[in-house]
Design a protein around this motif. Structure first.
Motif, PDB file in Angstrom:
ATOM      1  N   SER A 166      31.570-146.259 -41.259  1.00  0.00           N
ATOM      2  CA  SER A 166      31.356-146.870 -42.569  1.00  0.00           C
ATOM      3  C   SER A 166      32.259-146.254 -43.635  1.00  0.00           C
ATOM      4  CB  SER A 166      29.885-146.758 -42.974  1.00  0.00           C
ATOM      5  OG  SER A 166      29.460-145.409 -43.010  1.00  0.00           O
ATOM      6  N   THR A 167      32.560-144.954 -43.515  1.00  0.00           N
ATOM      7  CA  THR A 167      33.454-144.323 -44.488  1.00  0.00           C
ATOM      8  C   THR A 167      34.852-144.922 -44.417  1.00  0.00           C
ATOM      9  OG1 THR A 167      32.238-142.225 -44.437  1.00  0.00           O
ATOM     10  CG2 THR A 167      34.506-142.147 -45.223  1.00  0.00           C
ATOM     11  N   LEU A 168      35.378-145.087 -43.215  1.00  0.00           N
ATOM     12  CA  LEU A 168      36.706-145.689 -43.078  1.00  0.00           C
ATOM     13  C   LEU A 168      36.701-147.140 -43.535  1.00  0.00           C
ATOM     14  CD1 LEU A 168      37.786-144.120 -39.672  1.00  0.00           C
ATOM     15  CD2 LEU A 168      38.822-143.684 -41.912  1.00  0.00           C
ATOM     16  N   SER A 169      35.585-147.833 -43.343  1.00  0.00           N
ATOM     17  CA  SER A 169      35.493-149.224 -43.764  1.00  0.00           C
ATOM     18  C   SER A 169      35.504-149.372 -45.283  1.00  0.00           C
ATOM     19  CB  SER A 169      34.213-149.861 -43.203  1.00  0.00           C
ATOM     20  OG  SER A 169      34.281-149.957 -41.798  1.00  0.00           O
ATOM     21  N   LEU A 170      35.184-148.297 -46.009  1.00  0.00           N
ATOM     22  CA  LEU A 170      35.211-148.358 -47.469  1.00  0.00           C
ATOM     23  C   LEU A 170      36.639-148.506 -48.002  1.00  0.00           C
ATOM     24  CD1 LEU A 170      32.538-145.650 -48.379  1.00  0.00           C
ATOM     25  CD2 LEU A 170      32.298-148.137 -48.544  1.00  0.00           C
ATOM     26  N   GLY A 171      37.628-148.120 -47.192  1.00  0.00           N
ATOM     27  CA  GLY A 171      39.022-148.348 -47.560  1.00  0.00           C
ATOM     28  C   GLY A 171      39.548-147.494 -48.695  1.00  0.00           C
ATOM     29  N   ALA A 172      39.084-146.259 -48.827  1.00  0.00           N
ATOM     30  CA  ALA A 172      39.601-145.377 -49.885  1.00  0.00           C
ATOM     31  C   ALA A 172      41.100-145.191 -49.721  1.00  0.00           C
ATOM     32  CB  ALA A 172      38.884-144.030 -49.838  1.00  0.00           C
ATOM     33  N   ARG A 173      41.824-145.162 -50.837  1.00  0.00           N
ATOM     34  CA  ARG A 173      43.280-145.190 -50.804  1.00  0.00           C
ATOM     35  C   ARG A 173      43.962-143.866 -51.135  1.00  0.00           C
ATOM     36  NH1 ARG A 173      44.229-150.767 -54.315  1.00  0.00           N
ATOM     37  NH2 ARG A 173      43.008-152.156 -52.982  1.00  0.00           N
ATOM     38  N   ASP A 174      43.268-143.006 -51.875  1.00  0.00           N
ATOM     39  CA  ASP A 174      43.964-141.832 -52.397  1.00  0.00           C
ATOM     40  C   ASP A 174      44.381-140.876 -51.289  1.00  0.00           C
ATOM     41  OD1 ASP A 174      44.425-140.725 -55.343  1.00  0.00           O
ATOM     42  OD2 ASP A 174      44.124-139.027 -53.987  1.00  0.00           O
ATOM     43  N   GLU A 175      45.572-140.301 -51.444  1.00  0.00           N
ATOM     44  CA  GLU A 175      46.109-139.382 -50.454  1.00  0.00           C
ATOM     45  C   GLU A 175      45.779-137.924 -50.781  1.00  0.00           C
ATOM     46  OE1 GLU A 175      49.377-140.788 -48.038  1.00  0.00           O
ATOM     47  OE2 GLU A 175      47.333-141.573 -47.915  1.00  0.00           O
ATOM     48  N   GLY A 176      45.374-137.660 -52.025  1.00  0.00           N
ATOM     49  CA  GLY A 176      45.196-136.282 -52.461  1.00  0.00           C
ATOM     50  C   GLY A 176      43.748-135.897 -52.699  1.00  0.00           C
ATOM     51  N   TYR A 177      43.539-134.977 -53.658  1.00  0.00           N
ATOM     52  CA  TYR A 177      42.202-134.468 -53.938  1.00  0.00           C
ATOM     53  C   TYR A 177      41.272-135.542 -54.482  1.00  0.00           C
ATOM     54  CZ  TYR A 177      43.859-129.676 -53.304  1.00  0.00           C
ATOM     55  OH  TYR A 177      44.358-128.518 -52.767  1.00  0.00           O
ATOM     56  N   LEU A 185      32.470-142.934 -55.237  1.00  0.00           N
ATOM     57  CA  LEU A 185      32.231-144.133 -56.035  1.00  0.00           C
ATOM     58  C   LEU A 185      32.185-145.390 -55.171  1.00  0.00           C
ATOM     59  CD1 LEU A 185      34.410-143.449 -59.212  1.00  0.00           C
ATOM     60  CD2 LEU A 185      31.937-143.206 -58.940  1.00  0.00           C
ATOM     61  N   ARG A 186      33.066-145.463 -54.173  1.00  0.00           N
ATOM     62  CA  ARG A 186      33.037-146.625 -53.278  1.00  0.00           C
ATOM     63  C   ARG A 186      31.737-146.662 -52.482  1.00  0.00           C
ATOM     64  NH1 ARG A 186      37.968-149.354 -51.606  1.00  0.00           N
ATOM     65  NH2 ARG A 186      39.672-148.834 -53.022  1.00  0.00           N
ATOM     66  N   ALA A 187      31.238-145.496 -52.104  1.00  0.00           N
ATOM     67  CA  ALA A 187      29.970-145.431 -51.369  1.00  0.00           C
ATOM     68  C   ALA A 187      28.823-145.924 -52.246  1.00  0.00           C
ATOM     69  CB  ALA A 187      29.714-144.003 -50.890  1.00  0.00           C
ATOM     70  N   VAL A 188      28.828-145.543 -53.517  1.00  0.00           N
ATOM     71  CA  VAL A 188      27.793-146.023 -54.445  1.00  0.00           C
ATOM     72  C   VAL A 188      27.865-147.543 -54.558  1.00  0.00           C
ATOM     73  CG1 VAL A 188      27.049-146.038 -56.854  1.00  0.00           C
ATOM     74  CG2 VAL A 188      27.651-143.875 -55.764  1.00  0.00           C
ATOM     75  N   ALA A 189      29.074-148.079 -54.721  1.00  0.00           N
ATOM     76  CA  ALA A 189      29.241-149.526 -54.845  1.00  0.00           C
ATOM     77  C   ALA A 189      28.761-150.259 -53.607  1.00  0.00           C
ATOM     78  CB  ALA A 189      30.713-149.856 -55.123  1.00  0.00           C
ATOM     79  N   ALA A 190      28.944-149.637 -52.437  1.00  0.00           N
ATOM     80  CA  ALA A 190      28.566-150.275 -51.171  1.00  0.00           C
ATOM     81  C   ALA A 190      27.107-150.043 -50.803  1.00  0.00           C
ATOM     82  CB  ALA A 190      29.466-149.755 -50.050  1.00  0.00           C
ATOM     83  N   GLY A 191      26.378-149.276 -51.606  1.00  0.00           N
ATOM     84  CA  GLY A 191      24.974-149.031 -51.333  1.00  0.00           C
ATOM     85  C   GLY A 191      24.723-148.040 -50.212  1.00  0.00           C
ATOM     86  N   VAL A 192      25.685-147.154 -49.944  1.00  0.00           N
ATOM     87  CA  VAL A 192      25.501-146.123 -48.912  1.00  0.00           C
ATOM     88  C   VAL A 192      24.465-145.109 -49.386  1.00  0.00           C
ATOM     89  CG1 VAL A 192      26.654-144.249 -47.657  1.00  0.00           C
ATOM     90  CG2 VAL A 192      27.863-146.402 -48.075  1.00  0.00           C
ATOM     91  N   ARG A 193      23.565-144.697 -48.496  1.00  0.00           N
ATOM     92  CA  ARG A 193      22.604-143.650 -48.836  1.00  0.00           C
ATOM     93  C   ARG A 193      23.352-142.339 -49.023  1.00  0.00           C
ATOM     94  NH1 ARG A 193      19.335-141.681 -45.332  1.00  0.00           N
ATOM     95  NH2 ARG A 193      18.037-140.729 -46.932  1.00  0.00           N
ATOM     96  N   ILE A 194      23.087-141.661 -50.140  1.00  0.00           N
ATOM     97  CA  ILE A 194      23.754-140.404 -50.441  1.00  0.00           C
ATOM     98  C   ILE A 194      22.705-139.312 -50.588  1.00  0.00           C
ATOM     99  CG2 ILE A 194      25.270-139.171 -52.043  1.00  0.00           C
ATOM    100  CD1 ILE A 194      26.486-141.888 -52.781  1.00  0.00           C
TER     101      ILE A 194
END
Length: 285
Positions: A166-177, A185-194
């Motif tokens: 599911s993390t890879l499916s979120l499609g985060a783009r940043d290469e750095g920190y 933030l993408r996890a919050v938008a996708a409704g992932v339990r945190i």
């Protein structure tokens, strides 16, 4: 919870750059942690010292970038390879020795849900962290909590438990920190339990600390990435279109060379590869 944990294949991912002084000890201790099945991936992010050599000697599976790409790129490479090797969940541990690897056990046992994103929470004041680190963390916590619409106690800690697919499916783009803020933030938008879990952290004397975080450049990049993520998710009200399949979320080069083919489910990848060898240079984030 014990029964549920038995059905999660969990590994550790250690992103490392110029970390020859500590990476061997970190990897060696991580290999001893119950629940990790002796599976530790070290992603050597273009180091010119003996980072890869020390990690390999400690017993870790080492993957090397041909050049320094950034922490986010190293984390993605580790996640892609771990998923291809049959793992469900990965605990990420920084290579500088600030996270005692045994603290990974707290994250492993924190929640039985393999789809939960588990965040480590540091006591920076109690650990004697530099004032600049404490201030940076407070500012980051305030704004990311504001944007997310829920409080976060520590948005910068690198000790986390990620559900790989599911993390890879979120499609985060940043290469750095900024990857870690973006994925949150993408996890919050996708409704992932945190889930948040207190962990112990070590801050050695100043002359022994290893950090590649630039106190001016990197916070500015994080701000740019956070703003871009808020725009893309329409203020976290919209989930960005996911790849057609999780396999599309994985860079083709990580799966295409023979050395990176999925091994039997019982063992992690055992070959060192160049994850960008068969693709053009990455586009700017």
């Amino acid at each position: 919870m014990v029964i549920a944990l038995c059905f999660m294949r969990i590994c550790a991912i250690i992103p490392a750059y110029q970390a020859e002084r500590n990476v061997g000890d970190v990897a060696r201790e991580a290999l001893r942690v119950d629940g990790l099945a002796g599976a530790v991936f070290v992603v050597d992010d273009g180091s010119t010292d003996r980072t890869a050599e020390r990690a390999r000697a400690a017993g870790a599976t080492v993957v090397s970038h041909p050049e320094n790409l950034g922490k986010g790129a190293a984390l993605r490479t580790g996640m892609e390879l771990a998923l291809a090797a049959g793992f469900d969940v990965a605990v990420t541990i920084d290579a500088d020795g600030q996270h005692p690897p045994e603290e990974a056990r707290r994250l492993i046992e924190a929640d039985a849900d393999p789809d939960a994103l588990v965040l480590g929470i540091r006591d920076l004041v109690g650990a004697g962290a530099p004032r600049a680190n404490q201030l940076s963390n407070r500012i980051s916590n305030f704004f990311l909590s504001l944007f997310a619409g829920r409080p976060f106690a520590d948005t910068q800690c690198g000790l986390r438990r990620y559900p790989l697919r599911s993390t890879l499916s979120l499609g985060a783009r940043d290469e750095g920190y900024a990857f870690e803020a973006e994925i949150l933030l993408r996890a919050v938008a996708a409704g992932v339990r945190i889930v948040e879990v207190p962990i112990r952290v070590i801050y050695p004397p100043e002359d022994e600390r290893l950090t590649h975080f630039d106190s001016v450049r990197d916070p500015a990049r994080i701000v740019r990435r956070v703003v871009a993520t808020l725009a893309l998710t329409r203020g976290l009200r919209h989930v960005p279109a996911a790849p057609a399949s999780v396999d599309d979320a994985i860079r083709p080069a990580a799966a295409s060379p023979p050395a990176a083919a999925s091994p039997p489910a019982a063992s992690p990848l055992a070959a060192e590869i160049d994850p960008r060898a068969s693709q053009p240079s990455a586009a700017p984030p």
